[in-house]
Design a protein around this motif. Structure first.
Motif, short mmCIF file in Angstrom:
data_model
loop_
_atom_site.label_atom_id
_atom_site.label_comp_id
_atom_site.label_asym_id
_atom_site.label_seq_id
_atom_site.Cartn_x
_atom_site.Cartn_y
_atom_site.Cartn_z
N VAL A 114 57.08 54.40 17.27
CA VAL A 114 56.97 55.48 17.78
C VAL A 114 58.35 55.91 18.00
O VAL A 114 58.78 56.89 18.20
CB VAL A 114 55.53 55.59 19.16
N ILE A 115 58.61 54.31 18.70
CA ILE A 115 60.03 54.92 19.23
C ILE A 115 60.71 55.41 19.05
O ILE A 115 61.85 56.07 18.78
CB ILE A 115 60.29 53.00 20.15
N ASP A 116 61.22 54.67 16.84
CA ASP A 116 61.83 54.66 16.66
C ASP A 116 62.17 56.90 15.89
O ASP A 116 63.24 56.85 15.99
CB ASP A 116 61.76 54.77 15.31
N ARG A 117 60.39 57.07 15.51
CA ARG A 117 60.89 58.39 15.87
C ARG A 117 60.58 59.44 16.69
O ARG A 117 61.47 60.59 16.85
CB ARG A 117 58.75 58.50 15.56
N LEU A 118 60.61 58.75 17.88
CA LEU A 118 61.37 59.86 19.71
C LEU A 118 62.92 59.64 19.61
O LEU A 118 63.64 60.27 19.69
CB LEU A 118 60.74 58.92 19.87
N ARG A 119 62.74 58.62 19.08
CA ARG A 119 64.58 58.65 19.36
C ARG A 119 65.69 58.78 17.96
O ARG A 119 66.81 59.49 18.54
CB ARG A 119 64.59 56.87 19.33
N ILE A 120 65.07 58.32 16.75
CA ILE A 120 65.80 58.95 15.32
C ILE A 120 65.21 60.00 14.74
O ILE A 120 66.11 60.65 14.25
CB ILE A 120 66.14 58.12 15.45
N GLY A 121 63.89 60.13 15.03
CA GLY A 121 63.54 60.99 14.06
C GLY A 121 63.30 60.47 12.79
O GLY A 121 62.77 61.66 12.41
N ALA A 122 63.11 59.29 12.58
CA ALA A 122 62.60 58.58 11.64
C ALA A 122 62.54 57.11 11.75
O ALA A 122 63.21 56.61 13.02
CB ALA A 122 63.60 58.96 9.82
N VAL A 123 61.91 56.51 11.38
CA VAL A 123 61.07 54.62 11.07
C VAL A 123 62.55 54.29 10.21
O VAL A 123 62.47 54.52 9.07
CB VAL A 123 59.92 54.04 10.42
N VAL A 124 62.84 52.99 10.64
CA VAL A 124 64.03 52.15 10.17
C VAL A 124 63.32 51.00 9.86
O VAL A 124 62.57 50.43 10.31
CB VAL A 124 65.04 51.59 11.63
N ASP A 125 63.28 51.45 8.34
CA ASP A 125 62.70 50.47 7.46
C ASP A 125 64.32 49.35 6.63
O ASP A 125 65.23 49.70 6.40
CB ASP A 125 62.49 50.75 6.17
N TYR A 126 64.19 47.77 6.43
CA TYR A 126 64.45 47.30 6.44
C TYR A 126 63.89 46.16 5.20
O TYR A 126 65.17 45.34 4.48
CB TYR A 126 65.70 46.31 6.93
N LEU A 127 63.13 45.53 5.30
CA LEU A 127 62.43 44.71 4.38
C LEU A 127 61.60 45.01 2.60
O LEU A 127 61.20 46.25 2.77
CB LEU A 127 61.26 43.94 5.21
N ASP A 128 62.45 44.58 2.27
CA ASP A 128 62.35 44.90 0.41
C ASP A 128 61.68 44.70 -0.31
O ASP A 128 62.40 43.40 -0.20
CB ASP A 128 63.78 45.81 -0.16
N LEU A 129 60.31 43.74 -0.90
CA LEU A 129 59.67 43.18 -1.99
C LEU A 129 60.09 43.90 -2.68
O LEU A 129 59.20 44.86 -2.48
CB LEU A 129 58.72 42.55 -0.96
#
Length: 173
Positions: A114-129
């Motif tokens: 939720v913090i990401d969505r409110l702060r930058i409009g999207a969620v930061v993802d970084y783990l790629d399996l």
């Protein structure tokens, strides 16, 4: 042996503090990713795992990612409402430590995203399996909290529990 039943209300403040710590840990890692990896980049760490920096404006598996922007507020609202509902359930009392831990993980993970969505409009993802050319959608630590918490809820559903102690019944301990 301690015969006192578990009461999540006794640990409500500590539970919410732990959920906040989980959300902040998620935000700390996301800030590190954003500061060190350019958006869209990827670093191979093993034959099955990359660190990436991508933004997901939708929900899990990029569901609603192309919805036009309204999903930012809808998904944020859902995350906040669910977190508040789980906090209330913890206050009212859950039947086991396992269930309480699951609620804490769900709250921490939901609020991290939720913090990401409110702060930058999207969620930061970084783990790629991945395996060969098959990639699981990128995810983040908040997602790990949510999935892990869901697993704890499944485990808790198989464990016989006791109902929370009734409040206001005038009983003695």
């Amino acid at each position: 042996m301690n015969n006192r039943r578990f009461n999540s209300r006794d640990r409500w403040g500590a539970s919410l503090l732990l959920a906040a710590v989980l959300a902040m840990l998620d935000q700390f890692v996301k800030a590190g990713v954003a500061a060190t990896l350019p958006l869209g980049s990827s670093v191979t760490l093993t034959p099955w795992f990359n660190l990436v920096h991508v933004l997901n404006p939708g929900a899990a598996f990029s569901f609603l990612a192309d919805a036009g922007g309204w999903q930012r507020h809808a998904l944020s609202g859902i995350g906040i409402v669910v977190s508040l509902a789980l906090a209330v359930l913890l206050w009212r009392g859950v039947r086991s430590r396992l269930e309480a831990a699951a609620y804490v993980g769900l709250i921490g993970g939901a609020l991290g995203n939720v913090i990401d969505r409110l702060r930058i409009g999207a969620v930061v993802d970084y783990l790629d399996l991945y395996w060969r050319d098959m990639h699981w959608p990128a995810f983040n630590l908040a997602d790990v909290w949510v999935v892990g918490a869901a697993g704890l809820l499944v485990l808790a559903s198989f464990k016989p529990g006791v109902a929370p102690e009734p409040r206001g019944q005038g009983g003695t301990s």
